[in-house]
Design an enzyme around this catalytic site. Structure first.
Site, PDB file in Angstrom:
ATOM      1  CE  LYS A 140      -3.942   0.185   2.162  1.00  0.00           C
ATOM      2  NZ  LYS A 140      -4.940  -0.123   3.493  1.00  0.00           N
ATOM      3  CB  ILE A 141       2.340   3.325  -2.265  1.00  0.00           C
ATOM      4  CG1 ILE A 141       3.214   2.202  -2.255  1.00  0.00           C
ATOM      5  CG2 ILE A 141       2.669   4.698  -2.740  1.00  0.00           C
ATOM      6  CD1 ILE A 141       4.182   2.355  -3.479  1.00  0.00           C
TER       7      ILE A 141
END
Length: 366
Positions: A140-141
């Protein structure tokens, strides 16, 4: 008769649980949800891990092992969280195989302090991907301006990405561009595009919370009539952007080479306003090729009394656009609101991360 969660799945919605803990893995409750509630994936974030590790159940021996090896707080957090994600990936291995890699996904987020640091984000994305070491993981970014560059570089390295903390349609367009650019670079590097998956997480209820407070402040009947509607309208218009973007010549060319669409994911789907139906952000956001990641309370509410009416998105684009225009006419600035929500989202995750660090620090010292 198909139950509501099964009906959601049949309508094209992938149900992912927005929660993970060592206890959930070891008790078998996570595996049970696959069969009973059509759950086909998991998302995590710093708040979830702060609650899980802070709760202590199932982590005592692992924390003691980390302490005996002299691991730092940060090293311990990486060890504990990647172990949970690796094991959850194994729970979903059959789902991953049966869906050809579409689902069976488990997401783990880079440290929130890296949200404005593209190079640092890419470095940690590579580290987490290697540590989890499962093809069905996702990194997740956050969709900050700096995160856009990190998304491109991470996708270009062949790493599957869950882009998180998206609020505005304009930022979503930039996220899709970052994804497609990453695919182009991956292709140039000789990476098999079919091995890369991505979702784009649009936050729903938080937009309503912020805009509804502003509509309350306006206080007119016209303003109050718009409450509880902005989040759904915004997400529906995001789906329109999704459809348009992946029909482009650029996207079609990449798909002809084996690339996949970047599916929209509805996040923050727990209803905050008790005046609203507790299944609202599920029932009103049904269409093919979407993911809805739900906290357990929302998942169980949907299973109990959810009403799945088929596609509730693609016929509502015009009305959704009109609704956001009506909110704008009340003097509420969409750009300002979404920028504020992004900043607040980062601060919330930083606070959770600090809480997690303090919990682990005390555990290592005890």
């Amino acid at each position: 008769m198909t139950n509501p969660t099964g009906a959601l799945s049949e309508a094209g919605v992938s149900i992912w649980l927005d929660d993970l803990s060592r206890d959930r893995i070891e008790s078998g409750s996570l595996r049970e949800l696959i069969g009973s509630h059509s759950v086909v994936g998991v998302t995590t974030n710093p708040t979830i891990f702060a609650g899980a590790i802070g709760g202590g159940v199932g982590y005592g021996d692992r924390l003691a092992s980390c302490a005996s090896r002299g691991l730092s707080v940060d090293e311990t957090i990486v060890e504990l969280t990647t172990a949970d994600v690796s094991d959850a990936c194994d729970v979903f291995a059959d789902v991953y195989a049966s869906t050809g890699g579409l689902d069976g996904r488990v997401s783990i987020e880079v440290a929130p302090g890296l949200a404005r640091d593209a190079a640092g984000t890419v470095a940690q994305a590579r580290e987490l991907w290697a540590r989890v070491d499962r093809p069905n993981a996702m990194i997740k970014i956050p969709a900050t301006v700096e995160g856009l560059e990190a998304i491109t570089e991470t996708i270009a390295a062949g790493i599957s990405v869950n882009v998180t903390l998206i609020f505005s349609l304009e930022r979503y367009r930039q996220v899709i561009n970052a994804y497609l650019t990453g695919l182009e670079r991956a292709r140039a590097a000789g990476i098999d595009l079919s091995s890369i998956r991505s979702v784009a997480s649009f936050f729903v209820s938080r937009l309503d919370t912020e805009i509804d407070a502003r509509l309350e402040a306006v206080g007119t009947p016209e303003a109050l009539a718009l409450k509880g509607k902005a989040g759904i309208a915004n997400a529906r218009l995001a789906y329109e952007v999704f459809e348009q973007s992946f029909r482009s010549e650029r996207a079609r060319f990449l798909r002809s080479l084996g690339a996949h669409v970047q599916r929209p994911l509805w996040a923050s789907t727990g209803v905050k306003d008790p005046a609203l139906r507790d299944t609202l952000y599920v029932e009103e956001l049904v269409a093919a090729d979407v993911v809805n990641t739900m906290p357990e309370a929302t998942l169980r509410a949907v299973a109990d009394h959810g009403e799945v009416r088929g596609d509730t998105i693609t016929t509502e684009f015009l009305e959704s656009n009109q609704l956001l225009n009506a909110i704008d006419a009340q003097g509420i600035d969409y750009v300002e609101v979404t920028a504020k929500l992004e900043e607040e989202g980062l601060k919330k995750f930083e606070a959770s991360w600090n809480e997690l660090c303090e919990t682990v620090k005390q555990a290592l010292q005890s």
